[in-house]
Design a protein around this motif. Structure first.
Motif, PDB file in Angstrom:
ATOM      1  N   GLN A  77       0.823  -1.206   0.000  1.00 38.71           N
ATOM      2  CA  GLN A  77       0.000   0.000   0.000  1.00 38.71           C
ATOM      3  C   GLN A  77       0.860   1.260   0.000  1.00 38.71           C
ATOM      4  OE1 GLN A  77      -3.307   0.151   2.692  1.00 38.71           O
ATOM      5  NE2 GLN A  77      -4.087  -1.857   2.090  1.00 38.71           N
ATOM      6  N   ILE A  80       1.759   2.378  -3.465  1.00 43.45           N
ATOM      7  CA  ILE A  80       0.721   3.123  -4.188  1.00 43.45           C
ATOM      8  C   ILE A  80       0.824   4.608  -3.849  1.00 43.45           C
ATOM      9  CG2 ILE A  80      -1.759   3.427  -4.542  1.00 43.45           C
ATOM     10  CD1 ILE A  80      -2.144   0.509  -3.894  1.00 43.45           C
ATOM     11  N   VAL A  98      -4.984  -2.409  -3.666  1.00 38.22           N
ATOM     12  CA  VAL A  98      -5.415  -1.257  -4.460  1.00 38.22           C
ATOM     13  C   VAL A  98      -6.811  -0.799  -4.026  1.00 38.22           C
ATOM     14  CG1 VAL A  98      -5.833  -0.386  -6.802  1.00 38.22           C
ATOM     15  CG2 VAL A  98      -4.019  -2.075  -6.409  1.00 38.22           C
ATOM     16  N   SER A 102      -8.957   2.769  -4.599  1.00 39.88           N
ATOM     17  CA  SER A 102      -9.874   2.825  -5.733  1.00 39.88           C
ATOM     18  C   SER A 102     -10.915   1.720  -5.531  1.00 39.88           C
ATOM     19  CB  SER A 102      -9.117   2.634  -7.051  1.00 39.88           C
ATOM     20  OG  SER A 102      -9.967   2.866  -8.157  1.00 39.88           O
ATOM     21  N   THR A 136      -8.866   3.766 -11.464  1.00 40.71           N
ATOM     22  CA  THR A 136      -7.669   3.779 -10.630  1.00 40.71           C
ATOM     23  C   THR A 136      -6.791   4.986 -10.946  1.00 40.71           C
ATOM     24  OG1 THR A 136      -7.765   1.359 -10.539  1.00 40.71           O
ATOM     25  CG2 THR A 136      -5.722   2.388  -9.835  1.00 40.71           C
ATOM     26  N   ILE A 244       1.320  -1.634 -11.706  1.00 42.49           N
ATOM     27  CA  ILE A 244       0.900  -0.241 -11.816  1.00 42.49           C
ATOM     28  C   ILE A 244       2.104   0.641 -12.130  1.00 42.49           C
ATOM     29  CG2 ILE A 244      -1.040  -0.537 -10.236  1.00 42.49           C
ATOM     30  CD1 ILE A 244       0.665   0.929  -8.091  1.00 42.49           C
TER      31      ILE A 244
END
Length: 338
Positions: A77, A80, A98, A102, A136, A244
């Protein structure tokens, strides 16, 4: 959950200038960093290897990547957050990490939503997947460019064979900090223990928790067989792990590099599906040969499924876009609506 989303947005706006500056500097870099939650030999690592190979080839060797395994760049996390601010290039992580940023991607973590690899491919690479990518970007400032398919998360523990929900009684089970997964275990009659991924092996080793769930490939890659004896072959959640890229970093790249990132991600995604099929049975055999015992859930998992679907799904209808949205997804999979 809402706090995290607002935090992401407020931090993104507050640090906009810094993010753009950081991304601009990285646009000139030849090597992009990829954070990877798992260790070598797992699905995340394999996706990263294929992406890196394809990306380097498609940029004629002008750009390369470097992977940092086992959460070296922070927990999943945290990566992100860093990517959303342009401080990290890429991350490969479990989809449940995620979801707090999102919420619509939570559809991929609803228990028993994904019931096969074909379902996983359909949802991630079709219209639903494209909508999740766009959401996202909007919600978290990161873009999904590839998908790893790891297989169903099976339950492991160090105490006893588990066939029924009654057998779960007394077990301390680690789960990620994901509301849907936590609520699933509560529907099954136990209160699971949320625990960071980086702490899970040690937690199992020291007996802080008795068990956890992850795909066979992850159990092997993370060497959980060293601290776990029993596997219950449940199929409540098919593990999907996106690659990502920071949207700030992506937008700072010239068109040809953006194209290379997207095409390399597509190639790595196709490779991941094939790799899962090739590896899963072999790894399962290796785990049992090493002493792990596999138990099938009683009655074809009927009780597990009924409690999870009936108690968990209704709690998340609104968050995931409403009942009509979920019904359209079920129809795309050729399944009965709710």
């Amino acid at each position: 959950m809402l706090f995290k989303q607002r935090f992401i947005k407020s931090m993104s706006f507050a640090l906009c200038a810094g993010a753009i500056a950081a991304a601009s500097s990285m646009a000139q870099a030849n090597t992009f960093r990829i954070a990877v939650g798992d260790g070598a030999g797992g699905t995340q690592h394999e996706l990263g290897l294929k992406f890196s190979e394809e990306f380097k080839t498609r940029t004629d060797g002008k750009h390369d990547t470097k992977m940092f395994l086992n959460g070296q760049l922070g927990d999943e996390q945290a990566t992100i957050n860093d990517a959303s601010m342009g401080l990290l290039d890429f991350s490969i992580l479990a989809i449940n990490n995620v979801t707090p940023f999102s919420p619509s991607v939570g559809v991929l973590t609803l228990p028993y939503m994904v019931q096969s690899l074909d379902d996983a491919v359909e949802l991630t690479q079709g219209e639903v997947g494209q909508e999740l990518v766009e959401n996202t970007i909007r919600d978290a400032g990161v873009r999904i460019v590839g998908w790893a398919y790891s297989g169903f998360r099976v339950l492991t523990n160090s105490k006893k064979p588990v066939q029924t929900l009654a057998d779960l009684e007394g077990l301390k089970v680690r789960v990620p900090s994901n509301e849907i997964m936590i609520d699933t275990y509560r529907a099954w009659g136990i209160n699971p223990t949320p625990m960071a991924w980086s702490e899970t092996f040690t937690g199992l080793q020291l007996g802080v928790v008795d068990g956890q769930d992850n795909p066979y490939i992850t159990v092997s890659a993370m060497k959980f067989d060293e601290v776990q004896k029993y596997i219950t072959n449940i199929r409540y959640l098919f593990s999907i792990e996106p690659l990502i890229v920071s949207e700030a970093v992506f937008q700072s790249q010239p068109d040809d590099v953006q194209k290379a990132i997207l095409e390399a991600g597509q190639a790595a995604t196709a490779h991941s599906a094939k790799w899962l099929v090739e590896q899963e049975d072999k790894i399962k055999a290796e785990l049992t040969a090493g002493g792990m015992e596999i138990t099938e859930p009683a009655n074809g998992e009927k009780e597990w499924m009924e409690k999870a679907v009936n108690q968990v799904w209704p709690k998340y209808y609104e968050q995931l876009g409403g009942k009509d949205k979920l019904n359209s997804i079920l129809q795309s999979l050729g399944r009965d609506t709710i």
